[in-house]
Design an enzyme around this catalytic site. Structure first.
Site, PDB file in Angstrom:
ATOM      1  N   ARG A   1      37.100  21.153  -3.440  1.00  0.00           N
ATOM      2  CA  ARG A   1      37.026  21.375  -4.793  1.00  0.00           C
ATOM      3  C   ARG A   1      37.635  22.517  -5.468  1.00  0.00           C
ATOM      4  O   ARG A   1      38.111  22.531  -6.637  1.00  0.00           O
ATOM      5  CB  ARG A   1      35.695  21.249  -5.206  1.00  0.00           C
ATOM      6  CG  ARG A   1      35.428  20.997  -6.817  1.00  0.00           C
ATOM      7  CD  ARG A   1      34.169  20.621  -7.113  1.00  0.00           C
ATOM      8  NE  ARG A   1      33.689  19.175  -7.051  1.00  0.00           N
ATOM      9  CZ  ARG A   1      33.831  18.238  -7.679  1.00  0.00           C
ATOM     10  NH1 ARG A   1      34.294  18.787  -9.180  1.00  0.00           N
ATOM     11  NH2 ARG A   1      33.771  16.923  -7.562  1.00  0.00           N
TER      12      ARG A   1
ATOM     13  N   PHE B   1      30.606  23.966  -7.476  1.00  0.00           N
ATOM     14  CA  PHE B   1      31.057  23.501  -6.105  1.00  0.00           C
ATOM     15  C   PHE B   1      32.263  23.969  -5.684  1.00  0.00           C
ATOM     16  O   PHE B   1      33.156  23.257  -5.254  1.00  0.00           O
ATOM     17  CB  PHE B   1      30.623  21.944  -6.257  1.00  0.00           C
ATOM     18  CG  PHE B   1      30.347  21.736  -4.626  1.00  0.00           C
ATOM     19  CD1 PHE B   1      29.142  21.782  -3.890  1.00  0.00           C
ATOM     20  CD2 PHE B   1      31.434  20.868  -4.034  1.00  0.00           C
ATOM     21  CE1 PHE B   1      29.077  21.081  -2.559  1.00  0.00           C
ATOM     22  CE2 PHE B   1      31.373  20.375  -2.603  1.00  0.00           C
ATOM     23  CZ  PHE B   1      30.167  20.467  -2.092  1.00  0.00           C
TER      24      PHE B   1
ATOM     25  N   GLU C   1      27.571  20.565 -14.414  1.00  0.00           N
ATOM     26  CA  GLU C   1      28.160  21.697 -13.845  1.00  0.00           C
ATOM     27  C   GLU C   1      29.543  22.239 -14.959  1.00  0.00           C
ATOM     28  O   GLU C   1      29.827  23.373 -14.909  1.00  0.00           O
ATOM     29  CB  GLU C   1      28.828  21.172 -12.745  1.00  0.00           C
ATOM     30  CG  GLU C   1      27.995  21.067 -11.413  1.00  0.00           C
ATOM     31  CD  GLU C   1      28.636  20.568 -10.386  1.00  0.00           C
ATOM     32  OE1 GLU C   1      29.018  19.469 -10.429  1.00  0.00           O
ATOM     33  OE2 GLU C   1      28.932  21.226  -9.301  1.00  0.00           O
TER      34      GLU C   1
HETATM   35  N1  MTE Z   1      20.035  22.440 -14.695  1.00  0.00           N
HETATM   36  C1  MTE Z   1      18.666  22.630 -14.399  1.00  0.00           C
HETATM   37  N2  MTE Z   1      17.783  22.685 -15.498  1.00  0.00           N
HETATM   38  N3  MTE Z   1      18.503  22.855 -13.213  1.00  0.00           N
HETATM   39  C2  MTE Z   1      19.476  22.823 -12.023  1.00  0.00           C
HETATM   40  O1  MTE Z   1      18.988  23.040 -10.873  1.00  0.00           O
HETATM   41  N4  MTE Z   1      21.560  21.969 -11.415  1.00  0.00           N
HETATM   42  C3  MTE Z   1      22.944  21.769 -11.770  1.00  0.00           C
HETATM   43  C4  MTE Z   1      22.968  20.936 -13.036  1.00  0.00           C
HETATM   44  N5  MTE Z   1      22.214  21.501 -13.991  1.00  0.00           N
HETATM   45  C5  MTE Z   1      20.639  22.293 -12.390  1.00  0.00           C
HETATM   46  C6  MTE Z   1      21.083  21.926 -13.727  1.00  0.00           C
HETATM   47  C7  MTE Z   1      23.732  20.990 -10.795  1.00  0.00           C
HETATM   48  S1  MTE Z   1      24.452  22.213  -9.725  1.00  0.00           S
HETATM   49  C8  MTE Z   1      24.154  19.905 -11.051  1.00  0.00           C
HETATM   50  S2  MTE Z   1      25.140  19.306  -9.809  1.00  0.00           S
HETATM   51  C9  MTE Z   1      23.607  18.849 -11.834  1.00  0.00           C
HETATM   52  O2  MTE Z   1      22.852  19.633 -12.708  1.00  0.00           O
HETATM   53  C10 MTE Z   1      23.031  17.796 -11.047  1.00  0.00           C
HETATM   54  O3  MTE Z   1      22.209  16.784 -11.828  1.00  0.00           O
HETATM   55  P1  MTE Z   1      23.094  15.667 -12.638  1.00  0.00           P
HETATM   56  O4  MTE Z   1      24.021  15.054 -11.754  1.00  0.00           O
HETATM   57  O5  MTE Z   1      22.131  14.793 -13.048  1.00  0.00           O
HETATM   58  O6  MTE Z   1      23.711  16.527 -13.905  1.00  0.00           O
HETATM   59 MO1  MOS Z   2      25.611  20.783  -7.826  1.00  0.00          MO
HETATM   60  S1  MOS Z   2      26.485  22.342  -6.965  1.00  0.00           S
HETATM   61  O1  MOS Z   2      26.902  19.527  -7.193  1.00  0.00           O
HETATM   62  O2  MOS Z   2      24.229  20.706  -6.992  1.00  0.00           O
END
Ligand code: MTE
Ligand code: MOS
Length: 761
Positions: free
Chosen positions: A315, A349, A717
């Site tokens: 990525r 990522f 992200e």
């Molecule tokens: N938001 C909150 N409040 N807490 C989290 O741990 N993780 C992030 C993002 N937003 C996270 C967050 C990450 S790394 C990802 S990949 C996405 O949320 C995952 O959730 P989604 O695919 O439903 O957006």
């Molecule tokens: Mo998010 S780094 O793809 O969990």
């Protein structure tokens, strides 16, 4: 139409908002304790690389309250917790490969007892040479996966032919996830070797698989459940399996329920973080600032094992273009094997590292030409006839030109720039800087097989709806978004839809909730289940209302044929009476995507999420302290499913990014021991770091060109990387205080020390 029955696209609160605020949302540590619950603690290596000569746990076992200890020898199945590659032990055998690596686990009647007993372990080591840094790993050609290369065109010829060339480098540090809920799992043995595991995991299926492998049990004997995590950010994608694995091993050995919760210091030492990165680049460019050739190296510190470093590096390489057309390009990637904790997924990522690298390269070009970096960014933007990524995927619908134009107005860019110039002319010690930057982020897992999801929906005869799907809730608002989709689908109110814990025995064979695709894939799966049930219900409705099933309309909590209607609940009862199933599974796989890892080419992303920011920063040239004064963001969330949740995601991601780029600094000592393992030494952003001007806007009238769930776009992200704009603004301030020569020496995080160093102080 009554709005209550069409909650999609509305800014409704997070499903647990009230419970979060009241403290009544249950996390695993709050779960009702099973009879005889034992508490676990981990004995870890104090050496970065060493042979274990003796391991004597007799005193540990004799300590008050201790019920059992377990080492690698107690693992009945295979001692391997690798999520992708084999050979990543749960507990060290004979050799330790980082300081903090689990060697043994203890179960005791209380956490205090387990913790005290750990100090009684007698371990002797013979130290082995350790590789601690990216440089040392590069020198030894030590990698966790083979080096990668992404190439298009003829970068060597284009470089030779370019009117100008420069070389440069940039580095960014790692980052601890600092989720508020540290890693935790509770394993409870059931009948016949079955195990029920509560795990704070983004990937229940992987926890199930790894625990089954460790214990030598079939997947079907292991059930993993998670209602919510107190934050994850990628840190609970693969790492949660280690915690659950250790709890499961002790539960297996003792026959009792075991809870393992890492305290903060242990969590920071034992579990992986964001990969720190070193980028080197050679750029060929012309007088106007067009980048004609790019030859780049991106080296990540992977740590002791591969974990997810392969996909993270992929990525990173696939984001080294960010939002720019780079005709002739070569990017080489290295995942360096070091005797430090294995780095892992973290919001973006690898994308952040790739984008950081190209933004640094662009700044070098601007500095060399004496032009504004944002002009060089604009000059190299993707556009008609220059709209194919280095890995061969067309950009497709591109909202960036509109975003950049609207940002100009939203942030009042010309006036702001003039004010900054005026300020700098009259202030000696405080200097301001400014940056504007776009972000393009690819949505989908790079590995096509991961882009699938399932859901399970039941309608009960009182009209209430039970919703389950494979996605996990970590605070990002996935559960409420999927509930909105289901309520909208049935045209019932949101409070008729009851979300439930994610469980491997309800929806099997799931992917991690990651890559920002949780809503995209689980939303479509849930909608498919809803459509299946609606088709069955429509048959009955047509009979009751004397019409054609094709004319049945679900609206306003009712079901209509023309102006005749039934309440949704009445129809549910009628379906039951007619012996029609009101339960269905739904399934979805993302279309169109493919990727060839060997040639690093294909169409890995279903679409791109775009955003841009304008950031104003100031530095104090005496102390080196940086402050972010104003941030304006426009993010494309398509037809946002929930604008309130999406704005929260953008704000949260940006501030978390500020932490990575400006203040969070991980420090290891010369023996490879992490020195910054608590908030006393590791500074994360707080409410005080939120910029006084912080304006976040969703791009309006921008339904996704792809038929995603209700034409929304992923948001989790992408906005994280906008914070690179804050780092660029600080860099600009350093240039304004001294020179670009100094500013180009600035690395991330731009701590006060780093700013002073760049200023030559
Ligand atoms: N938001 C909150 N409040 N807490 C989290 O741990 N993780 C992030 C993002 N937003 C996270 C967050 C990450 S790394 C990802 S990949 C996405 O949320 C995952 O959730 P989604 O695919 O439903 O957006
Ligand atoms: Mo998010 S780094 O793809 O969990």
């Amino acid at each position: 139409m009554n709005e209550i029955f069409s909650p999609a696209h509305k800014p409704v609160p997070h499903e647990s908002a009230a419970r979060h605020a009241a403290g009544s949302a249950l996390y695993i540590d709050d779960a009702r304790q099973p009879e005889g619950l034992l508490h676990a603690w981990v004995i870890t290596s104090t050496r970065a690389h060493a042979r274990i000569l003796t391991l004597d746990l007799a005193a540990v076992r004799a300590a008050p309250g201790v019920v059992a200890t377990a080492t690698a020898e107690d693992i009945p199945g295979t001692n391997d917790a690798g999520p992708i590659l084999a050979g990543e032990p749960l507990l060290a055998e004979r050799v330790v490969t980082y300081a903090g690596e689990p060697i043994a686990v203890i179960a005791a009647t209380s956490l205090a007892a387990a913790r005290h007993a750990a100090g009684l372990a007698a371990i002797t080591y013979e130290d082995l040479p350790a590789i601690l840094t990216i440089e040392a790993a590069r020198a030894a050609a030590a990698y966790v996966v083979p080096p990668m290369r992404l190439e298009r065109g003829d970068p060597d010829a284009a470089m030779a032919a370019a009117p100008h060339r420069l070389t440069g480098r940039a580095e960014a540090g790692g980052q601890d996830h600092f989720y508020l809920e540290t890693q935790i799992a509770q394993a409870e043995p059931g009948e016949d070797g079955a195990l029920h595991i509560l795990s704070s995991t983004q990937h229940p299926t992987e926890v199930q698989h790894i625990v089954a492998r460790l214990l030598g049990r079939p997947y079907a004997a292991i059930t993993v459940e998670v209602r919510r995590m107190g934050g994850a950010f990628g840190g609970k994608e693969s790492q949660a399996s280690l915690i659950a694995g250790m709890a499961a091993l002790l539960a297996h050995k003792t026959g009792r329920a075991v809870k393992l919760r890492l305290v903060r210091d242990a969590d920071m030492v034992i579990t992986g973080k964001r990969h720190d990165v070193q980028a080197r680049f050679e750029v060929g460019y012309d007088d106007a600032g067009h980048i004609l050739a790019l030859d780049m190296e991106i080296a990540l510190r992977a740590g002791n094992v591969a974990d997810l470093s392969g996909p993270v590096l992929t990525r990173a390489l696939c984001h080294a273009d960010n939002a720019y057309w780079l005709p002739d390009i070569r990017v080489r990637g290295y995942a360096c094997r070091t005797n430090t904790v294995s780095n892992t997924a973290f919001r973006g990522f690898g994308g952040p590292q790739g984008i950081f690298a190209i933004e640094a390269a662009i700044t070098h070009v601007a500095a060399a030409l004496g032009k504004r970096p944002e002009d060089i960014r604009a000059r190299n933007a993707y556009g008609p006839g220059r709209d194919i990524t280095p890995y061969g995927q067309p950009i497709g619908a591109d909202n960036l030109p509109r975003i950049m134009a609207e940002l100009e107005t939203l942030a009042g860019i010309p006036a702001r720039r003039a004010a900054i110039t005026a300020f700098n002319a009259t202030h000696a010690t405080i200097k301001k800087g400014f940056a504007v930057m776009p972000v393009k982020f690819g949505i989908s897992f790079n590995l096509p097989s991961l882009n699938q999801a399932g859901a399970l929906v039941h309608v009960y005869t009182d009209g209430s709806v039970h919703l389950n799907h494979g996605g996990t809730e970590m605070g990002q608002g996935l559960y409420v978004k999927i509930a909105q989709v289901v309520a909208q689908g049935f045209a019932v109110s949101l409070d008729q839809v009851h979300v439930s814990s994610t469980r491997t025995d309800k929806v099997p064979n799931t992917s991690a909730t990651a890559a920002s695709s949780g809503t995209d894939i689980n939303g479509m799966a849930a909608l498919a289940a809803v459509e299946t049930i609606k088709t069955r219900m429509a048959e009955i409705a047509a009979r009751k209302l004397e019409g054609d099933p094709a004319d049945v309309v679900f609206a306003d909590g009712r079901v209509f044929v023309g102006n005749r209607s039934l309440a949704f609940k009445e129809l549910a009862q009628a379906c039951w009476a007619e012996r029609v199933s009101l339960s269905a599974t739904g399934y979805y796989k993302t279309p169109e995507i493919h990727f060839d890892q060997a040639s690093m080419s294909g169409h890995p992303f279903y679409y791109f999420a775009h955003g841009a920011c304008a950031v104003e920063a100031a530095i104090d040239t005496l102390t080196g302290a940086a402050r972010i004064l104003a941030v304006h963001i426009i993010q494309d969330c398509g037809a946002s499913l929930n604008p309130a949740v999406d704005i929260g995601q953008i704000e949260g991601a940006f501030i978390q990014g500020l932490g990575w780029l400006l203040m969070e600094e991980l420090v290891w000592d010369a023996d490879g021991r992490l020195q910054t393992h608590a908030p006393s030494t590791y500074k994360i952003p707080t409410a005080r770091d939120v910029p006084p001007v912080f304006v976040t806007k969703l791009l309006d009238n921008a339904p996704n060109a792809k038929p995603t769930i209700f034409r929304s776009k992923a948001v989790g992200e992408p906005p994280f990387m906008l914070a690179i704009g804050a780092w660029l603004a600080v860099q600009d301030a350093v240039a304004n205080a001294s020179s670009w020569e100094c500013a180009l020496k600035l690395n991330a995080p731009a701590t006060p020390e780093a700013v002073l160093r760049a200023l030559g102080k």
